[in-house]
Design an enzyme around this catalytic site. Structure first.
Site, mmCIF file in Angstrom:
data_model
loop_
_atom_site.group_PDB
_atom_site.id
_atom_site.type_symbol
_atom_site.label_atom_id
_atom_site.label_comp_id
_atom_site.label_asym_id
_atom_site.label_seq_id
_atom_site.Cartn_x
_atom_site.Cartn_y
_atom_site.Cartn_z
ATOM 1 N N ASP A 28 0.862 -1.186 0.000
ATOM 2 C CA ASP A 28 0.000 0.000 0.000
ATOM 3 C C ASP A 28 0.891 1.226 0.000
ATOM 4 O O ASP A 28 1.921 1.255 0.682
ATOM 5 C CB ASP A 28 -0.914 -0.001 1.233
ATOM 6 C CG ASP A 28 -2.153 0.851 1.003
ATOM 7 O OD1 ASP A 28 -3.260 0.290 0.977
ATOM 8 O OD2 ASP A 28 -2.000 2.088 0.845
ATOM 9 N N LYS A 67 -0.553 3.381 7.061
ATOM 10 C CA LYS A 67 -1.324 2.130 7.142
ATOM 11 C C LYS A 67 -0.383 0.929 7.267
ATOM 12 O O LYS A 67 -0.601 0.023 8.073
ATOM 13 C CB LYS A 67 -2.193 2.006 5.887
ATOM 14 C CG LYS A 67 -3.391 1.111 6.078
ATOM 15 C CD LYS A 67 -4.103 0.896 4.775
ATOM 16 C CE LYS A 67 -5.398 1.642 4.686
ATOM 17 N NZ LYS A 67 -6.111 1.337 3.430
ATOM 18 N N GLU A 115 -14.686 -9.844 -6.066
ATOM 19 C CA GLU A 115 -14.808 -10.236 -4.665
ATOM 20 C C GLU A 115 -16.235 -9.973 -4.202
ATOM 21 O O GLU A 115 -16.763 -8.900 -4.438
ATOM 22 C CB GLU A 115 -13.811 -9.405 -3.842
ATOM 23 C CG GLU A 115 -13.798 -9.721 -2.387
ATOM 24 C CD GLU A 115 -13.631 -11.219 -2.138
ATOM 25 O OE1 GLU A 115 -12.574 -11.746 -2.472
ATOM 26 O OE2 GLU A 115 -14.579 -11.851 -1.631
ATOM 27 N N ARG A 171 -18.833 -9.612 2.223
ATOM 28 C CA ARG A 171 -19.621 -8.591 2.917
ATOM 29 C C ARG A 171 -18.843 -8.138 4.132
ATOM 30 O O ARG A 171 -18.206 -8.970 4.809
ATOM 31 C CB ARG A 171 -20.957 -9.181 3.388
ATOM 32 C CG ARG A 171 -21.900 -9.551 2.281
ATOM 33 C CD ARG A 171 -22.951 -10.505 2.776
ATOM 34 N NE ARG A 171 -22.323 -11.746 3.274
ATOM 35 C CZ ARG A 171 -22.985 -12.714 3.900
ATOM 36 N NH1 ARG A 171 -24.248 -12.602 4.141
ATOM 37 N NH2 ARG A 171 -22.353 -13.806 4.299
ATOM 38 N N LYS A 230 -20.299 -8.794 -11.167
ATOM 39 C CA LYS A 230 -20.175 -8.061 -9.901
ATOM 40 C C LYS A 230 -21.119 -6.854 -9.849
ATOM 41 O O LYS A 230 -21.885 -6.672 -8.899
ATOM 42 C CB LYS A 230 -18.717 -7.625 -9.711
ATOM 43 C CG LYS A 230 -18.457 -6.769 -8.486
ATOM 44 C CD LYS A 230 -18.659 -7.530 -7.194
ATOM 45 C CE LYS A 230 -18.793 -6.582 -6.044
ATOM 46 N NZ LYS A 230 -18.073 -6.887 -4.875
ATOM 47 N N PHE A 287 -32.590 -10.349 2.129
ATOM 48 C CA PHE A 287 -32.544 -8.988 1.576
ATOM 49 C C PHE A 287 -33.933 -8.408 1.355
ATOM 50 O O PHE A 287 -34.178 -7.688 0.391
ATOM 51 C CB PHE A 287 -31.712 -8.953 0.277
ATOM 52 C CG PHE A 287 -30.282 -8.595 0.577
ATOM 53 C CD1 PHE A 287 -29.469 -9.477 1.268
ATOM 54 C CD2 PHE A 287 -29.765 -7.372 0.225
ATOM 55 C CE1 PHE A 287 -28.170 -9.141 1.596
ATOM 56 C CE2 PHE A 287 -28.462 -7.021 0.547
ATOM 57 C CZ PHE A 287 -27.668 -7.910 1.225
ATOM 58 N N ALA A 315 -37.017 -4.142 5.333
ATOM 59 C CA ALA A 315 -37.236 -2.712 5.074
ATOM 60 C C ALA A 315 -36.598 -1.897 6.186
ATOM 61 O O ALA A 315 -36.399 -2.380 7.291
ATOM 62 C CB ALA A 315 -38.738 -2.442 5.016
ATOM 63 N N CYS A 327 -20.059 -0.162 -0.993
ATOM 64 C CA CYS A 327 -20.261 -0.858 -2.276
ATOM 65 C C CYS A 327 -21.563 -0.506 -2.981
ATOM 66 O O CYS A 327 -21.536 -0.014 -4.107
ATOM 67 C CB CYS A 327 -20.184 -2.358 -2.061
ATOM 68 S SG CYS A 327 -18.552 -2.887 -1.581
HETATM 69 C C1 UDX Z 1 -22.236 -5.820 -0.261
HETATM 70 C C2 UDX Z 1 -22.514 -7.160 -0.950
HETATM 71 O O1 UDX Z 1 -23.425 -7.924 -0.159
HETATM 72 C C3 UDX Z 1 -21.214 -7.918 -1.167
HETATM 73 O O2 UDX Z 1 -21.464 -9.130 -1.860
HETATM 74 C C4 UDX Z 1 -20.268 -7.040 -1.965
HETATM 75 O O3 UDX Z 1 -19.020 -7.693 -2.118
HETATM 76 C C5 UDX Z 1 -20.081 -5.698 -1.281
HETATM 77 O O4 UDX Z 1 -21.340 -5.073 -1.048
HETATM 78 P P1 UDX Z 1 -21.727 -4.986 2.222
HETATM 79 O O5 UDX Z 1 -21.634 -3.606 1.670
HETATM 80 O O6 UDX Z 1 -20.698 -5.452 3.195
HETATM 81 O O7 UDX Z 1 -21.705 -6.078 1.022
HETATM 82 O O8 UDX Z 1 -23.136 -5.071 2.937
HETATM 83 P P2 UDX Z 1 -24.457 -5.973 2.909
HETATM 84 O O9 UDX Z 1 -24.472 -6.884 4.052
HETATM 85 O O10 UDX Z 1 -24.701 -6.571 1.589
HETATM 86 O O11 UDX Z 1 -25.548 -4.828 3.193
HETATM 87 C C6 UDX Z 1 -25.589 -3.661 2.397
HETATM 88 C C7 UDX Z 1 -26.564 -2.667 2.925
HETATM 89 O O12 UDX Z 1 -27.895 -3.097 2.690
HETATM 90 C C8 UDX Z 1 -26.490 -2.376 4.417
HETATM 91 O O13 UDX Z 1 -26.570 -0.980 4.587
HETATM 92 C C9 UDX Z 1 -27.713 -3.050 4.994
HETATM 93 O O14 UDX Z 1 -28.188 -2.401 6.153
HETATM 94 C C10 UDX Z 1 -28.685 -2.927 3.849
HETATM 95 N N1 UDX Z 1 -29.727 -3.954 3.829
HETATM 96 C C11 UDX Z 1 -29.411 -5.261 3.614
HETATM 97 C C12 UDX Z 1 -31.060 -3.598 3.985
HETATM 98 O O15 UDX Z 1 -31.383 -2.405 4.161
HETATM 99 N N2 UDX Z 1 -32.030 -4.550 3.920
HETATM 100 C C13 UDX Z 1 -31.734 -5.861 3.716
HETATM 101 O O16 UDX Z 1 -32.664 -6.674 3.673
HETATM 102 C C14 UDX Z 1 -30.381 -6.224 3.562
#
Ligand code: UDX
Length: 430
Positions: free
Chosen positions: A30, A35, A151, A154, A204, A249, A252, A260
């Site tokens: 990096d 870091k 990748e 989560r 992705k 997912f 609400a 991401c």
């Molecule tokens: C996400 C993808 O899941 C992962 O595969 C990718 O590599 C990176 O982006 P991440 O950002 O770590 O991962 O979070 P994730 O657990 O997916 O949740 C994303 C957001 O959605 C969170 O803010 C969460 O609170 C929200 N969420 C998730 C909801 O509001 N409702 C749901 O039912 C699920």
């Protein structure tokens, strides 16, 4: 195998430490010297369950090193993973200057054939550009192959996701690179999908955008529930029983945040536009996500009328539980608005307070959920950490000045809340 990982953010650090954990020799690079110093001193730049222990063990066994010099990092590497940032620009497109810069640097230090792997999320066609850039700047006669290996980890379960993925996607153009990558992933038990580079890149962006769409869809249904007296949790349960929809997912709430989804949905919409397709569905997805935050703020104002001079307790600052990441976290935007309107905000989060305090100097961070709730005019629940779920209601009622709870994650049972004497509002439930 000897591996080099360029960029020690979330993806790079997790990728590097997981491959080291599996027995490979990994050098993480990096340009951020601070870091690297922290990592070499045994510290962690991020909170991620299980990461610290694995990094510690791999460093002890000399399978994982951290350096700032890219030439040193790639000296013995057979595979180089590119895990640098692709932040959004004002228009929503991904800023790929860090990728281009790394491609040139890799080229400059190439002494033999390597496989260069895109791990960072990039728009479709980036692989081609990386390949051309490396070949243009590499010493004459030295070749490389580029692979897209997105990748899917989560935050909060990154180590588990990276060590036990549900799929491995390999976008390749040459059989030689495919062999190298298959060897690297020989131990995985999940499906390994080999595609062309463009398809892997699209998998992705399309996956993240689809998941974000699912969240915005259920949030839009929640709004209709509020207007019609239906209950979003029952609706989501009923929908989720259809295996084609699935129950995941469909929670609400305040909508998605993090590093991401917001960035990837915007970038995917933009790249589609550049290619000539108006993917307006993704514009709506982002609009609904933003609207959920505004609706929540309106609910706060409906309950408290004037927020100026009031004290608000906020439980949860991270964009989701089990992380200290506050990027695009609904709580941060909400607190910013409340502070601007003249409210005092006292918050607690098990991991994210240090980061939140940096961006919100006016915020009072409290050592416990209890301390944050004490004397507040209302409690705003923004992140569903278990510590908040398990908090005794009777105790909460005594702590608050007024028993007003606005639940942005539908964490509590409305019947129990009303029985305990709270003025309680959540999302999509009467
Ligand atoms: C996400 C993808 O899941 C992962 O595969 C990718 O590599 C990176 O982006 P991440 O950002 O770590 O991962 O979070 P994730 O657990 O997916 O949740 C994303 C957001 O959605 C969170 O803010 C969460 O609170 C929200 N969420 C998730 C909801 O509001 N409702 C749901 O039912 C699920």
């Amino acid at each position: 195998m000897n591996l080099c990982v360029i960029g020690t953010g979330y993806v790079g650090l997790v990728t590097g430490s997981c491959f080291a954990h599996k027995g490979h020799k990994v050098v993480c690079v990096d340009k951020d010297a601070e870091k690297i110093r922290v990592l070499n001193d045994g510290g962690m730049p991020i909170y991620e369950p299980g990461l610290e222990d694995i990094v510690k063990a791999c460093r002890k066994d000399k399978r994982l090193r951290f350096v700032t010099d890219i030439a040193e990092g790639m000296k013995d590497a057979e595979v180089i993973f590119v895990c640098v940032d692709t932040p959004p620009t004002a228009s929503g497109t991904a800023d790929l200057s860090a990728i281009e810069n790394v491609a040139r640097q890799i080229a400059r230090h190439l002494t033999r054939y390597v496989v260069v792997v895109e791990k960072s999320t990039v728009p479709v066609k980036t692989g081609d550009k990386v390949h051309k850039t490396i070949l243009r700047h590499a010493p004459k006669g030295i070749t490389c192959d580029v692979v897209s290996n997105p990748e899917f980890l989560r935050e909060g379960s990154a180590m588990k996701d990276a060590l036990n993925p549900d799929r491995v996607v390999l976008g390749v153009t040459s059989p030689k690179a495919a062999e190298v990558m298959k060897k690297l992933y020989a131990d995985v038990t999940c499906p390994v999908l080999v595609t062309d580079i463009a398809s892997a890149e699209l998998i992705k962006h399309a996956s993240n955008s689809f998941l974000a769409t699912k969240i915005s869809f259920i949030n839009a249904v929640a709004v209709v529930c509020e207007m019609s007296g239906a209950d979003i949790q029952l609706v989501a349960q009923g929908m989720g029983l259809d295996p084609r929809i699935g129950s995941k997912f469909l929670s609400a709430g305040l909508g998605y945040g993090g590093s991401c989804f917001p960035k990837d949905v915007a970038a995917f919409e933009q790249i589609a536009r550049e290619l000539g397709f108006d993917f307006s569905l993704l514009g709506e997805v982002q609009k609904i996500n933003q609207e959920m935050r505004q609706r929540f703020l309106r609910k706060v104002e409906e309950e408290l009328w004037i927020v100026k001079g009031k004290t608000l307790a906020v439980w949860g600052l991270a964009f989701k539980p089990d992380t200290d990441d506050i990027r695009e976290a609904p709580a941060i935007e909400l607190i910013q608005r409340l502070l601007e309107k003249g409210a005092s905000v006292q918050a607690h989060d098990p991991q994210a307070m240090k980061k939140a305090q940096k961006v919100l100097p006016g915020l009072t961070c409290c050592d416990s959920a209890e301390e944050a709730a004490k004397g507040a005019d209302a409690l705003l629940l923004c992140t569903e950490w278990p510590v908040f779920r398990d908090f005794p209601l009777a105790k909460l009622k005594k702590l608050l000045k007024h028993p007003v709870v606005l639940d942005g994650r539908n964490l509590y049972d409305p019947v129990a809340m009303r029985a305990a004497g709270f003025d309680y509002r959540s999302v999509g439930r009467a």
